[in-house]
Design a protein around this motif. Structure first.
Motif, PDB file in Angstrom:
ATOM      1  N   LYS A  64       0.858  -1.190   0.000  1.00  0.00           N
ATOM      2  CA  LYS A  64       0.000   0.000   0.000  1.00  0.00           C
ATOM      3  C   LYS A  64       0.885   1.227   0.000  1.00  0.00           C
ATOM      4  O   LYS A  64       1.955   1.228   0.614  1.00  0.00           O
ATOM      5  CB  LYS A  64      -0.892   0.024   1.242  1.00  0.00           C
ATOM      6  CG  LYS A  64      -1.993  -1.009   1.201  1.00  0.00           C
ATOM      7  CD  LYS A  64      -2.907  -0.876   2.391  1.00  0.00           C
ATOM      8  CE  LYS A  64      -3.979  -1.956   2.294  1.00  0.00           C
ATOM      9  NZ  LYS A  64      -4.930  -1.935   3.368  1.00  0.00           N
ATOM     10  N   LYS A  98      -6.515   0.490  -7.072  1.00  0.00           N
ATOM     11  CA  LYS A  98      -6.219  -0.862  -6.603  1.00  0.00           C
ATOM     12  C   LYS A  98      -5.781  -1.636  -7.838  1.00  0.00           C
ATOM     13  O   LYS A  98      -6.442  -1.557  -8.890  1.00  0.00           O
ATOM     14  CB  LYS A  98      -7.469  -1.482  -5.988  1.00  0.00           C
ATOM     15  CG  LYS A  98      -7.198  -2.742  -5.220  1.00  0.00           C
ATOM     16  CD  LYS A  98      -8.443  -3.136  -4.453  1.00  0.00           C
ATOM     17  CE  LYS A  98      -8.111  -4.106  -3.338  1.00  0.00           C
ATOM     18  NZ  LYS A  98      -9.336  -4.486  -2.608  1.00  0.00           N
ATOM     19  N   GLU A 134      -2.365  -1.141  -3.489  1.00  0.00           N
ATOM     20  CA  GLU A 134      -3.359  -0.072  -3.300  1.00  0.00           C
ATOM     21  C   GLU A 134      -2.628   1.246  -3.127  1.00  0.00           C
ATOM     22  O   GLU A 134      -1.697   1.339  -2.317  1.00  0.00           O
ATOM     23  CB  GLU A 134      -4.216  -0.356  -2.073  1.00  0.00           C
ATOM     24  CG  GLU A 134      -5.181  -1.506  -2.284  1.00  0.00           C
ATOM     25  CD  GLU A 134      -6.012  -1.770  -1.038  1.00  0.00           C
ATOM     26  OE1 GLU A 134      -6.843  -0.912  -0.699  1.00  0.00           O
ATOM     27  OE2 GLU A 134      -5.798  -2.824  -0.418  1.00  0.00           O
TER      28      GLU A 134
END
Ligand SMILES: [Zn+2]
Length: 478
Positions: A105, A154, A164
């Motif tokens: 992420k 995403k 993400e």
């Protein structure tokens, strides 16, 4: 299993060589004010899923704004069908550079989400800047502008990456226009656009700068024209950001170099035979691509091919030393890995090689801006961006600016008007003989860099310390 991973699993079953799926939200709010009123406020909120497939040696891309499993499967089938068709006409084998699996992420570090706040605060700050500019003598117009963006993605691919990202961007600008002495001149203040939260906007000093640009717009109306002829230029970081964008950033996009991209802004002189040999600038010129730069407009953690963002040299000690490279073209340079600068603007856009954050590294010797001017006997100092043009091979270029000052005997000696200069891009950088040190480094950048067909507008940061260029042909604009 995530719905993107489901669709990837489905495509794996269809024997694709590679596939990825990208859920992509593009949210943008633009506020324009004119004088003491709101001119317009626009809002975009666009989201969907783009699916890319490599079948044997053919690529296909399809997208959908509906995100339910049936719509995703339909888009996957369409991308696959397109890839199969493309494979029939394929010219040689597609070699895709390897990239480690990433389950990760990335998010812009923000304190305040601008989309969670009332719009009135931002509108009030822009209108206040306009009011202050309009109090300046002979000021006839004040404009202000703020763009807020959020790009949330995403990403999943057949290499089991799942990424993400959540990126926020802030771009403000104010402008004052004065009419006096038979002239109309504008002057802008453009704080660096940043990937940041709303707190960045709150911290900008519009008041001091609104007064300053109002006074400078008027002074510009009374400025004498420049002389035509070769001279020394000192260029500020904002001005240099446009120069490096056009004469270094675009010519070193590898797809452009190899002729895959031509329709928007042409090809490039910076061909592969010149890599690690060609003198692109003087020995002190280092142009660094850095998509890991905190707050950089192209800093997104991972690109839209699932490649981690990286830092590399485009020009090192004056020599051409790198390009922006995607996974498909990396093997042309015998690179084992792409450098993480392939991006799409919206879900319906195919990811393409985009200019990274690109900056001129500060000079290594101690040199302040004031010392740089004091060391310059005679010349012109240019701030900000104005008109520009460059040819389709990115060689012959011409730039104006936002404001110009004469340099006489090592001092700034009043404004000039109608300054433009032209140069061959690499000769311009070869004539760079001084760069101020890191104390004078400032950022600038763009969110409107156009490329592709249909065109996509991408964003990237630039930066520099003020730098000096010798023997540049200056002309008086008519
Ligand atoms: Zn551009």
């Amino acid at each position: 299993m995530d719905k993107l991973q489901e669709v990837i699993k489905y495509l794996k079953g269809k024997k694709v060589r590679f596939a990825d799926a990208r859920e992509h939200l593009f949210r943008e709010r633009e506020i324009y004010t004119e004088d003491t009123r709101v001119e317009r406020i626009t809002e975009q909120n666009v989201s969907g899923v783009g699916i890319k497939v490599l079948y044997e040696n053919g690529w296909g891309y399809a997208s959908t704004s509906a995100k339910d499993p049936a719509s995703l499967k339909k888009a996957a089938d369409k991308a696959l069908a397109l890839a199969r068709h493309a494979d029939k006409a394929a010219d040689g084998r597609v070699e895709l550079a390897a990239e480690p699996k990433h389950v990760a992420k990335f998010a812009t570090k923000i304190k305040e989400d601008p989309f969670e706040l009332e719009i009135s605060g931002a509108v009030g700050a822009l209108l206040e800047a306009g009011e202050l500019s309009l109090k300046g003598k002979d000021v006839i117009k004040a404009n202000a502008y703020l763009v807020l963006r959020n790009m949330r993605k995403k990403y999943a691919n057949t290499e089991d990456s799942l990424i993400e990202t959540d990126v926020f961007t802030v771009l403000p600008e104010i402008q004052a226009t004065a009419r006096a002495n038979g002239e109309v001149k504008s002057r802008h203040y453009w704080p660096a656009p940043m990937n940041a939260g709303y707190e960045y906007f709150r911290g900008i000093d519009f008041k001091t700068n609104a007064r300053r640009i109002a006074a400078e717009a008027r002074e510009h109306c009374f400025a004498p024209s420049c002389e035509t002829g070769p001279t020394t230029l000192v260029l500020d970081p904002e001005h240099l950001s446009l120069t490096m964008h056009e004469s270094v950033g675009h010519p070193t996009e590898l797809d452009r170099v190899l002729g895959y991209e031509e329709s928007c802004a042409g090809r490039s002189f910076a061909t592969l035979d010149k890599l690690n040999k060609f003198k692109y600038g003087s020995d002190i010129v280092n142009l660094v691509a850095d998509n890991t730069l905190e707050g950089g407009l192209a800093s997104c953690g991972y690109d839209d091919e699932g490649v981690e963002c990286q830092k590399w040299h485009i020009v090192k000690d004056g020599v051409l030393s790198g390009y922006g490279v995607n996974r498909e073209l990396a093997h042309k340079l015998k690179m084992t890995r792409a450098n993480g600068t392939t991006r799409a603007t919206k879900y319906s856009d195919v990811p393409i090689t985009r200019m990274p954050n690109l900056y001129l590294a500060p000079g290594k010797k101690p040199l302040s801006f004031e010392e740089l001017i004091a060391d310059t006997e005679d010349g012109i100092y240019i701030e900000g961006m104005g008109s520009f043009s460059i040819d389709q091979m990115r060689l012959n270029m011409q730039f104006g600016g936002d404001a110009f000052w004469a340099i006489k005997k090592g001092k700034l000696a009043g404004m000039l008007k109608n300054v433009t200069y032209n140069a061959i891009s690499y000769e311009f950088w070869r004539n760079c003989d001084a760069i101020a040190d890191e104390r004078a480094f400032r950022r600038a950048g763009f969110i409107t860099c156009g490329k592709g067909d249909p065109m996509q507008a991408a964003q990237m940061t630039h930066g520099a310390s003020p730098a000096r260029f010798r023997n540049i042909m200056v002309r008086r604009a008519k």
